[in-house]
Design an enzyme around this catalytic site. Structure first.
Site, PDB file in Angstrom:
ATOM      1  N   LYS A  94       0.850  -1.197   0.000  1.00 18.52           N
ATOM      2  CA  LYS A  94       0.000   0.000   0.000  1.00 18.52           C
ATOM      3  C   LYS A  94       0.883   1.243   0.000  1.00 18.52           C
ATOM      4  O   LYS A  94       1.959   1.252   0.621  1.00 18.52           O
ATOM      5  CB  LYS A  94      -0.873  -0.040   1.259  1.00 18.52           C
ATOM      6  N   SER A 111      -9.531   1.467   3.610  1.00 19.88           N
ATOM      7  CA  SER A 111      -8.851   2.290   2.648  1.00 19.88           C
ATOM      8  C   SER A 111      -7.810   1.530   1.820  1.00 19.88           C
ATOM      9  O   SER A 111      -7.198   2.110   0.919  1.00 19.88           O
ATOM     10  CB  SER A 111      -8.148   3.443   3.351  1.00 19.88           C
ATOM     11  N   SER A 138      -9.373  -0.824   7.829  1.00 16.44           N
ATOM     12  CA  SER A 138      -8.947  -0.568   6.451  1.00 16.44           C
ATOM     13  C   SER A 138      -8.384  -1.752   5.696  1.00 16.44           C
ATOM     14  O   SER A 138      -8.190  -1.661   4.493  1.00 16.44           O
ATOM     15  CB  SER A 138      -7.905   0.553   6.426  1.00 16.44           C
TER      16      SER A 138
END
Lengths: 568, 136
Positions: free
Chosen positions: A116, A211, A235
């Site tokens: 990420k 997210s 997330s």
């Protein structure tokens, strides 16, 4: 178990709506996909890509190139911000040398992974999907990234997210939203009676959740075997549930946060997204452990590597069902699956108890206050002086900082900074911040009490419903959505417990639904063992993207004309 | 079901999808005065930018106000879930560093080995001297 919902006992513990198929450890899918097979498995013994690499059936370079090619084909998903092709190929070359010499570093050697974009990667741009860090190239690797590289993993790229990991849809970053691969799956399209070759059927694509949506889409679309996400309020688990993946949140303190650009220091953890529980355990084995650069990692001895035993039976297990998690907003399909899962455990001999977490209804409010206050503090470092975006104003430092931050942050981030600062004002500090800290203790104690009553693992939904279309998701603002979508996941972060979302079944629309298991602090191995048993029982189907891959050129054409391009 | 009834009762203040605050809430609309806005913008060095942002803050505050209903008498604030453990500190030996060049590379304005900042001790202009919110 849960009164008012339908219980189906069909005797063999399987949830009825699933397709057949085993969960293979990866290579089987890839090779069959290549050969044009839509279906998978059969009675063949499980094979895995690690074994294939060791036996020389495939080389790291071939594997890397296949994944790079898939990344290109699935570019319309917008899962990746940066694709580190040269780096990955070079790593593949080195891995190949090691295999030739019989010196592989372990199960992760030569395995493509994605990270990420809020983890620092040396020499590779790290943006957090924000203008504030666009063009920022860290001079060091996050500890978890370094550990993956030390194990020989191939870094395919940095994945898309909500700006600074604030959001539950992966829709609010500067590089645009991430699309859920399931939007293009045969399972979903057939239910909607849509022709997957129809170019016009793309306007109602689904969100990945957030997210860590980019990481989830990357793994779900087979462009890598594992991805790192971050988990502050859910997330990692939220997009895992929406994308049909295993999303694991380790205990706070088990995995180093050094290099993870912080959101909420007391709740952040690196998360792991994979297609099966065994993979998650392998990655956790590589990542877990104390780090001298992160003083919030614990130094207790941990069993390494994380080899998961196969649970023969669950009769000694006690599963807790928190009654306060049964809320009206929960979709009937998720509620039904939750109930069936509880029944499954019971029918296999486990003890299933209803437990109470009395402060559940205040949990999301408490999280909201603590999150915004810590964010206000953490975002203060972005002033344009040493790194990141800097505006052109030179009148004064304050004016420069203010303009830089106005230009660098989006509305969501600015909104949270301002809220956080409000709660931290002298006149509000006791009533909001300290109050929330007290409520946090009550929430953490709720979990302790539940576990002390003999429960080993809690079973809850992960999300309120399956993934929704983007156009519907954006009707409410980020804060409202986060408050809704994080409802089952954030309490776990406040208590620092390990949790995992396991994909269970497809909804009536052909979309994944996941359920969450929560374990005791630092009992990550036990949690994953239970999850592995459950995964084997439910046999979640593999996503069928075959026709899409064949017809990717048509979809790409559609993308160029239909979407707003946010290319740099 | 008992728990469901409790939840339905609690749902009103939580609001579900219908909006977390009522627009008619007098307390909400009164708290964010121009003075508070200016103060927050100065502290945060981030501006609201629009009336919607102020409205969002009011909603966030109203949402947070629900915490008042919780009885926290005698409860200690929790700062970290690892509060019962010792932190391990590294020994005070220099083992890495000397990377000034690498660090300076990330800055936009550098002179030799210095980060360059505009002059300090100059306050931001007051709110009424600034541009009004852009209408959006």
């Amino acid at each position: 178990m849960l009164k008012g919902s339908v219980t189906i006992k069909d005797g063999c513990g399987h949830v009825p709506s699933l397709a057949t198929g085993d969960l293979f450890f990866l290579l089987a899918w890839l090779l069959w996909w290549q050969a044009g097979h839509e279906d998978h498995a059969g009675p063949d013994p499980p094979r895995n890509v690690s074994a294939a690499l060791k036996q020389g059936q495939i080389t790291p370079t071939e594997l890397c190139q296949k994944c790079l090619s898939l990344i290109k084909k699935t570019k319309f998903l917008n899962a990746y911000i940066t694709v580190s092709e040269e780096v990955a190929l070079k790593q593949a070359e080195e891995s190949e040398k090691r295999y030739k010499n019989g010196q592989s570093l372990g199960d992760l050697d030569g395995i493509p992974v994605a990270v990420k974009d809020n983890f620092s990667t040396s020499g590779i741009e790290t943006t957090c999907a924000s203008n504030m860090l666009k063009g920022y190239i860290p001079p060091y690797n996050a500890t978890v990234v370094q550990k993956l590289l030390d194990q020989g993993a191939l870094l395919m790229g940095k994945t898309n997210l909500d700006e600074f990991a604030m959001g539950s849809g992966s829709t609010d970053g500067i590089f645009g939203p991430v699309k859920n691969p399931w939007s293009y799956s045969k399972q979903y399209r057939e239910k909607r009676k849509q022709n997957p070759h129809n170019k016009n059927e793309d306007s109602d694509w689904l969100i990945t959740g957030g997210s860590s949506g980019g990481s989830a889409a990357a793994v779900s679309a087979f462009t890598c075997y594992a991805a790192l996400g971050s988990d502050t309020g859910g997330s990692t688990r939220n997009p895992a549930a929406h994308c049909g993946l295993v999303g694991f949140k380790p205990s706070y303190g088990l995995v180093s946060r050094h290099g993870l650009i912080p959101l909420v220091n007391s709740m952040d953890v690196p998360g792991i997204l994979t297609r099966c529980v065994d993979d998650a355990a392998v990655v956790l084995g590589a990542l877990a452990g104390p780090d001298p650069k992160d003083s919030t990692t614990v130094h207790d001895p941990i069993n390494k590597p994380f080899m998961l035993p196969s649970l023969a039976d669950v009769s000694k297990l006690c599963i807790g069902i928190p009654k306060e998690y049964l809320i009206p907003e929960l979709s009937s399909e998720v509620r039904s699956l939750w109930s069936k899962a509880a029944d499954l455990f019971e029918s296999e001999g486990a003890k299933v108890l209803e437990v109470s977490l009395p402060h559940t209804s205040y949990s999301i409010v408490c999280y909201h206050v603590l999150c915004t206050t810590e964010v206000a503090s953490n975002m203060a470092r972005f002033d344009g002086l040493q790194y990141g975006h800097r505006c052109d104003i030179n009148v004064s430092t304050e004016a420069m900082y203010a303009a830089t931050r106005r230009e660098g942050f989006n509305d969501v981030v600015r909104g949270r900074i301002l809220s956080g600062n409000f709660f931290l004002l002298k006149e509000n500090y006791e009533n909001y911040f300290v109050k929330a800290q007290k409520v946090r203790r009550l929430i953490a104690n709720d979990f302790v009490n539940a576990f002390n009553s003999g429960v080993d693992v809690l079973l809850t939904p992960t999300t309120l419903s399956e993934a929704v279309p983007y156009l519907e998701f954006i009707k409410e603002d980020n804060r409202t959505r986060s408050a809704q979508d994080d409802i089952f996941t954030q309490a776990v972060n406040m208590a620092g417990l390990p949790a995992v979302s396991i994909p269970v079944a497809l909804s009536n629309q052909g979309l994944p639904i996941g359920l969450q298991f929560i374990g005791r602090a630092f009992c990550d191995q036990q949690l994953l063992t239970v999850a592995k048993w459950f995964e084997k029982q439910v046999q979640f189907p593999v996503i069928q993207l075959q026709e899409l891959m064949d017809d990717c050129s048509a979809v790409l054409e559609n993308e160029k004309s239909a979407s707003v391009s946010l290319k740099q | 079901m008992w728990s469901r009834l409790v939840w339905l009762g609690l749902r009103a203040p939580l609001g579900g999808r219908q909006g977390f605050t009522s627009k008619a809430d007098p307390q909400g609309s009164g708290r964010i005065t121009a003075q508070v806005i200016e103060h927050l913008e100065r502290l945060a060095l981030v501006d609201f930018g629009s009336c919607e942002a102020v409205a969002r803050l009011e909603k966030a505050i109203a949402f947070a106000d629900q915490l008042r209903a919780v009885d926290t008498d005698g409860v200690e604030p929790m700062e970290s879930v690892l509060e019962d453990r010792c932190l391990y500190l590294r020994s005070d030996n220099v083992v890495e560093g000397n990377c000034a060049d690498e660090l300076l590379q990330n800055s936009h304005r550098v002179v030799e080995e210095y980060f360059v900042a505009p002059p300090g001790n100059i306050s931001l202009p007051k709110l009424d001297e600034q541009e009004p919110f852009p209408h959006s």
